[in-house]
Scaffold this motif. Sequence first.
Motif, mmCIF file in Angstrom:
data_model
loop_
_atom_site.group_PDB
_atom_site.id
_atom_site.type_symbol
_atom_site.label_atom_id
_atom_site.label_comp_id
_atom_site.label_asym_id
_atom_site.label_seq_id
_atom_site.Cartn_x
_atom_site.Cartn_y
_atom_site.Cartn_z
ATOM 1 N N MET A 12 0.871 -1.234 0.016
ATOM 2 C CA MET A 12 -0.148 -0.079 0.080
ATOM 3 C C MET A 12 0.989 1.256 -0.099
ATOM 4 S SD MET A 12 -2.674 1.632 -0.099
ATOM 5 C CE MET A 12 -3.947 0.464 0.112
ATOM 6 N N ARG A 13 1.718 1.257 0.735
ATOM 7 C CA ARG A 13 2.841 2.506 1.030
ATOM 8 C C ARG A 13 3.533 2.741 -0.517
ATOM 9 N NH1 ARG A 13 4.287 0.472 6.855
ATOM 10 N NH2 ARG A 13 2.312 1.258 8.046
ATOM 11 N N GLY A 14 3.867 1.449 -1.021
ATOM 12 C CA GLY A 14 4.597 1.788 -2.213
ATOM 13 C C GLY A 14 3.896 2.327 -3.487
ATOM 14 N N LEU A 15 2.642 1.859 -3.391
ATOM 15 C CA LEU A 15 1.612 2.375 -4.340
ATOM 16 C C LEU A 15 1.276 3.966 -4.179
ATOM 17 C CD1 LEU A 15 -1.641 -0.063 -4.787
ATOM 18 C CD2 LEU A 15 0.128 0.483 -6.479
ATOM 19 N N LEU A 16 1.211 4.428 -3.029
ATOM 20 C CA LEU A 16 1.026 5.678 -2.717
ATOM 21 C C LEU A 16 2.161 6.739 -2.995
ATOM 22 C CD1 LEU A 16 -0.293 5.068 1.071
ATOM 23 C CD2 LEU A 16 -1.583 6.317 -0.911
ATOM 24 N N ILE A 17 3.637 5.996 -2.766
ATOM 25 C CA ILE A 17 4.475 6.757 -3.154
ATOM 26 C C ILE A 17 4.669 6.997 -4.720
ATOM 27 C CG2 ILE A 17 7.130 6.798 -3.120
ATOM 28 C CD1 ILE A 17 6.995 5.427 -0.643
ATOM 29 N N LYS A 18 4.452 5.778 -5.398
ATOM 30 C CA LYS A 18 4.777 5.967 -6.954
ATOM 31 C C LYS A 18 3.316 6.840 -7.492
ATOM 32 C CE LYS A 18 6.503 1.390 -7.184
ATOM 33 N NZ LYS A 18 6.132 -0.308 -7.491
ATOM 34 N N ALA A 19 2.250 7.047 -6.783
ATOM 35 C CA ALA A 19 1.287 7.687 -7.376
ATOM 36 C C ALA A 19 1.395 9.254 -6.947
ATOM 37 C CB ALA A 19 -0.012 7.180 -6.735
ATOM 38 N N GLY A 20 2.381 9.373 -5.911
ATOM 39 C CA GLY A 20 2.584 10.864 -5.590
ATOM 40 C C GLY A 20 1.846 11.141 -4.415
ATOM 41 N N VAL A 21 1.297 10.351 -3.756
ATOM 42 C CA VAL A 21 0.422 10.758 -2.444
ATOM 43 C C VAL A 21 1.287 11.068 -1.363
ATOM 44 C CG1 VAL A 21 -1.584 10.039 -0.897
ATOM 45 C CG2 VAL A 21 -1.491 9.582 -3.264
ATOM 46 N N ALA A 22 1.254 12.273 -0.529
ATOM 47 C CA ALA A 22 2.200 12.523 0.529
ATOM 48 C C ALA A 22 1.902 11.539 1.720
ATOM 49 C CB ALA A 22 1.957 13.995 0.730
ATOM 50 N N ASP A 23 2.805 11.905 2.680
ATOM 51 C CA ASP A 23 2.554 11.233 4.161
ATOM 52 C C ASP A 23 2.243 9.650 3.892
ATOM 53 O OD1 ASP A 23 2.745 11.046 6.697
ATOM 54 O OD2 ASP A 23 0.625 11.777 7.024
ATOM 55 N N SER A 24 2.901 8.788 3.156
ATOM 56 C CA SER A 24 2.631 7.379 2.800
ATOM 57 C C SER A 24 2.788 6.536 3.981
ATOM 58 C CB SER A 24 3.530 6.644 1.872
ATOM 59 O OG SER A 24 4.829 6.876 2.019
ATOM 60 N N GLU A 25 3.697 7.051 5.066
ATOM 61 C CA GLU A 25 3.832 6.032 6.185
ATOM 62 C C GLU A 25 2.883 6.034 7.028
ATOM 63 O OE1 GLU A 25 6.350 4.152 7.039
ATOM 64 O OE2 GLU A 25 6.950 4.319 5.053
ATOM 65 N N SER A 26 1.812 7.004 7.015
ATOM 66 C CA SER A 26 0.713 7.074 7.807
ATOM 67 C C SER A 26 -0.722 6.120 7.397
ATOM 68 C CB SER A 26 -0.047 8.628 7.779
ATOM 69 O OG SER A 26 0.984 9.392 8.555
ATOM 70 N N TYR A 27 -0.009 5.376 6.396
ATOM 71 C CA TYR A 27 -1.119 4.553 5.665
ATOM 72 C C TYR A 27 -0.827 3.009 5.947
ATOM 73 C CZ TYR A 27 -3.021 8.592 3.099
ATOM 74 O OH TYR A 27 -3.366 9.734 2.465
ATOM 75 N N SER A 28 -1.793 2.126 5.940
ATOM 76 C CA SER A 28 -1.548 0.730 5.763
ATOM 77 C C SER A 28 -2.595 -0.133 5.142
ATOM 78 C CB SER A 28 -1.574 0.325 7.321
ATOM 79 O OG SER A 28 -2.922 0.481 7.775
ATOM 80 N N ALA A 29 -2.767 -1.229 5.062
ATOM 81 C CA ALA A 29 -4.021 -2.156 4.389
ATOM 82 C C ALA A 29 -5.045 -1.626 4.799
ATOM 83 C CB ALA A 29 -3.541 -3.573 4.506
ATOM 84 N N HIS A 30 -5.313 -1.227 6.148
ATOM 85 C CA HIS A 30 -6.507 -0.920 6.826
ATOM 86 C C HIS A 30 -6.993 0.334 6.444
ATOM 87 C CE1 HIS A 30 -7.310 -3.840 9.621
ATOM 88 N NE2 HIS A 30 -7.320 -3.172 10.693
ATOM 89 N N SER A 31 -6.247 1.206 5.527
ATOM 90 C CA SER A 31 -6.430 2.339 5.054
ATOM 91 C C SER A 31 -8.041 2.351 4.144
ATOM 92 C CB SER A 31 -5.584 3.067 4.341
ATOM 93 O OG SER A 31 -4.373 3.478 5.263
ATOM 94 N N MET A 32 -7.858 1.271 3.272
ATOM 95 C CA MET A 32 -8.938 0.789 2.470
ATOM 96 C C MET A 32 -10.364 0.878 3.110
ATOM 97 S SD MET A 32 -7.103 -1.484 -0.450
ATOM 98 C CE MET A 32 -6.442 -2.863 0.759
ATOM 99 N N ARG A 33 -10.115 -0.086 4.212
ATOM 100 C CA ARG A 33 -11.259 -0.366 4.993
ATOM 101 C C ARG A 33 -12.039 1.118 5.623
ATOM 102 N NH1 ARG A 33 -13.696 -4.905 7.199
ATOM 103 N NH2 ARG A 33 -14.295 -5.133 9.350
ATOM 104 N N ARG A 34 -10.938 1.962 6.276
ATOM 105 C CA ARG A 34 -11.280 3.034 7.006
ATOM 106 C C ARG A 34 -11.793 4.142 5.930
ATOM 107 N NH1 ARG A 34 -8.266 6.475 10.633
ATOM 108 N NH2 ARG A 34 -10.043 6.807 11.516
#
Length: 333
Positions: free
Chosen positions: A263-285
């Motif tokens: 998940m964090r790798g996807l966020l970084i590649k897509a240019g979404v900031a603060d990737s370390e604050s996300y996890s697999a639970h981010s989809m559910r939340r």
Amino acid sequence: MPKIVSNKSVSRSPKEDSKVLVAGYMEAATAENTRRGYRSDVRVYEKWGGLLPASQNMLIEFLADMAQQRQMSTLRRYLASISKWHQLQGFVDPARSTQVKTLMRGIAKRHNRQARQAKPIAIAELEKIDGYLSLLAANHLDEMIDERTRKKERLVALRDRAMLLLGFWRAMRGAELLSVQIEDIKVIDGQGAEIYLRSSKADREGRGVTHRLPCLDALCPIEAIKAWLCESQLTSGPLFRSINRWGGVAGSAMGVNSLAPWMRGLLIKAGVADSESYSAHSMRRGFATHAVSCGTDLKELMSYVGWKDVSSAMRYIDHEASLQSLLPARLQR
């Protein structure tokens, strides 16, 4: 002279066969991901210096020491895992003692820190990641790569897009997402799809549960799954699998522990900031927060996701984000 093996050395008595069956049924009663978590927590206790079976005093010392460096939610998980070990092994459970319960209440009051939660993925971020994966799947990001790399990147992009959209719109736990089997997906053209989960954390009785998905005009998980299956040529087994450097698709499902870095790798590649604050639970939340911000009734949301009590549902909703989307613009200034 060939070695002669006695039948007595390889055969089992009916009583031994019965024990093997009982052990198998006991193991099947708990999800593999849960058993893995129990083992991991018990190892933390043992590495600390704890002995099994644990005495009440040793357990108290362990919890008091861990309270200086761990969240309350982690302490409760440690305690539950150690408790389960004692129950399964037939020993007196020190976690049930009055002193241990009193200690946990004291730790909760003294170290009353807000539990850290994964940041929810907002629709804008979902669209951004989806846009990146769509370009990658179409090979529009790097036209200078060789054909083998091009094929691998397309496979990865289509798999990731299907994982992301299904995980978001069905608000699945990571273990549930990776447990989906291709033969358990029923697509009804023009209507949606049904996905049967053979086991899940909420399915205590092991009866299986069927999730339904409607067709969407945009960010559609059904279309994403169809595109992934068409490209990978998979017809049965785990839906989501690892892909090696040569573009080979594995026979088994991806590991649960790979989801957070994925998940964090996807966020970084897509240019979404603060990737370390996300996890697999981010989809559910993210889905829960989006649903509430769109005015979905809480009971309806609970029924769709599978939450049994309100407190579980409320932990997944980012109330500040959902409130901001409902407030008139003049009040948000």
